[in-house]
Each structure stands twice: as C-alpha cells, then as structure tokens.
Design an enzyme around this catalytic site. Structure first.
Site, mmCIF file in Angstrom:
data_model
loop_
_atom_site.group_PDB
_atom_site.id
_atom_site.type_symbol
_atom_site.label_atom_id
_atom_site.label_comp_id
_atom_site.label_asym_id
_atom_site.label_seq_id
_atom_site.Cartn_x
_atom_site.Cartn_y
_atom_site.Cartn_z
ATOM 1 N N TYR A 150 -13.397 98.598 34.509
ATOM 2 C CA TYR A 150 -13.914 99.803 35.145
ATOM 3 C C TYR A 150 -15.439 99.791 35.167
ATOM 4 C CZ TYR A 150 -14.495 104.801 36.179
ATOM 5 O OH TYR A 150 -14.846 105.992 36.755
ATOM 6 N N VAL A 183 -14.814 114.365 35.458
ATOM 7 C CA VAL A 183 -14.360 115.264 36.518
ATOM 8 C C VAL A 183 -12.903 115.590 36.230
ATOM 9 C CG1 VAL A 183 -14.095 115.613 39.004
ATOM 10 C CG2 VAL A 183 -15.930 114.137 38.146
ATOM 11 N N THR A 185 -9.756 115.536 36.893
ATOM 12 C CA THR A 185 -8.792 114.905 37.785
ATOM 13 C C THR A 185 -7.739 114.185 36.959
ATOM 14 O OG1 THR A 185 -10.001 112.806 37.865
ATOM 15 C CG2 THR A 185 -10.630 114.489 39.489
#
Length: 263
Positions: A150, A183, A185
C-alpha cells in the site's frame, strides 16, 4: 478561477461507495454528467440510480478494462473532461507478502492511472484542457508502517500525478492528488487494529474529501489535503529524513501488525 462543472463529462472509478461515491455526488450537484464506475455492478448501478448518474461497471485497472471504460464513457458523455482515478486496494504485509498482493496493488493503485492517462491525455492536449484526479493517500506522502504494498504504490501514484502535472500542466491538463489520512470508509474498517489506530482518530467523512477536491479544483491546487496537518508532517520529512525515519520506527514498534487484505 471560477470552476464551472455544468454539463462537463466526469468519470469516477471505484464510485460505488466511499470516497468515489462522494465525488460522484459532488459532481452531480455541480451540474456535471457523471459516469459511476465500479468493479461491483450492483453498487455501481445503485449509486448511479440514486444520484441520477450513469453506471458503467467494470475493471478500471486492467489495460482492456480501462479501454472499455473510456470508450463506453465517451459514447455516453461525448467527451471526458474530468477523470477521477479513485479505485484503490489496501494490501498489508512486509516485503515478503505474496507476489499477488504486490501485483494487484501495482495494477489498481498505479497502472490503472497510467493506462487511463495514456488514453485521455492526447485528446485533452488536442482540445486544450482536461482534469486528472488521483486518489492517493497521506501514506503516499508519509508512508505507513506494516503495509508495504500500500505504502509503495501510493507513493508511486503521487509520483505519477506529479509527473503528469509537470509534463502537461502548461498545456491545459490539470492534475490533483488527493491525500487524506483516515476516511470513514470500508477500507478504514478493514485495515486492522494498526490501521485503525493510525487513521481512525481524526477520520473524516467521504463528503469532506469530495468538498476539498472541488475546492482544490477551484483554486488550481495540486495537493488536496483533507487533513491539513499532513502538509506540516510532509515538510518535516523532507527537512530531516533521518529524524522522520526514527519517529516512524517508534510508531511501527508501538503498533500491532497491520492486517489489511493480503489476497
């Protein structure tokens, strides 16, 4: 500048939910004609129907998938004025993680952007304008412990956005790199205890990210930082890399393993 999105053709990948859906909502509210792309046809269709947009499901990372999306979007919109390369994956692990985690991360987080730009930029140069939006991450500026695929691919996504801007910015192509921290999500909730420990405090809503993107487009700013403190941390990193790395080692040692998906 005054940003006028009315009637503009916009494509958002990974827009079935989360940040992508918030982008789509903001662009529709601004009067744009929006294509909602997602790998999951059901979420693409549901979000598009809710917003009054058009759903074009499909793989926005493979060469064939990107070409199919761009062709279908052009057929629907006439032309693509704004392309948001938002689809992303979060794979954790060290350098020893399975090759597939690296391959998927590279294709979705980086090559999807390259493949889209290859098809979009020539038309934008001919027309004298276009906008490319990269959803990266604060991890692309600051890194993140325990999630090598990532961190590395998000750095590459920012680097490619910078390259696009330096190469074509004077020719009418606007580029924005969105680099939030946490965030709210599904990606945040699935990031494991370490990921949540790093990102959940101070996490913002997807609508906040979309608002900041539109503001950056209005101002002509490259970096979109929904967490303003990232700018200061980024400056500290550049000013004293050794001190910054020492701090990151301490952070990594104090955290449990990041358990983002590794498939």
């Amino acid at each position: 500048m005054t940003l006028d999105l009315a009637g503009r053709g916009v494509v958002v990948t990974g827009a079935g939910r989360g940040i992508g859906a918030a982008y789509a909502k903001a662009f529709v509210a601004a009067g744009a004609r929006v294509v909602v792309n997602d790998l999951d046809p059901a979420t693409a269709t549901s979000t598009a129907d809710e917003l009054g947009a058009v759903a074009i499901p499909g793989d926005a990372s493979s060469e064939a998938g990107v070409a199919a999306l761009v062709d279908a979007a052009r057929a629907e919109l006439g032309q693509i004025d704004v392309f948001c390369a938002n689809a992303g994956v979060a794979r954790g692990g060290t350098e020893a993680v399975d090759e597939k985690a690296w391959e998927v991360s590279w294709n979705v987080n980086v090559m999807a952007h390259v493949r889209a730009a290859k098809l979009l930029v020539p038309d934008w140069l001919e027309r004298g304008g276009g906008t490319f939006v990269t959803t990266a991450s604060a991890a692309g500026l600051l890194s993140i412990p325990g999630a090598a695929p990532y961190a590395v691919t998000k750095h590459a996504a920012v680097a490619f956005a910078e390259w696009l801007s330096m190469t074509y910015g004077a020719k009418g192509v606007r580029v924005h790199a969105v680099c939030p921290q946490g965030v709210r999500t599904d990606m945040l909730w699935s990031s494991g205890s370490a990921g949540r420990a790093l990102m959940e405090p101070g996490a913002v809503d997807p609508d906040d990210v979309a608002r900041d993107l539109v503001a950056a487009m209005e101002d002509g700013r490259f970096l979109v930082l929904p967490h303003p403190e990232v700018a200061e941390m980024y400056a500290h990193r550049a000013a004293d890399p050794d001190r910054w790395l020492a701090g990151m080692r301490k952070m990594a040692a104090a955290l449990p393993a990041v358990t983002m998906g590794t498939d």
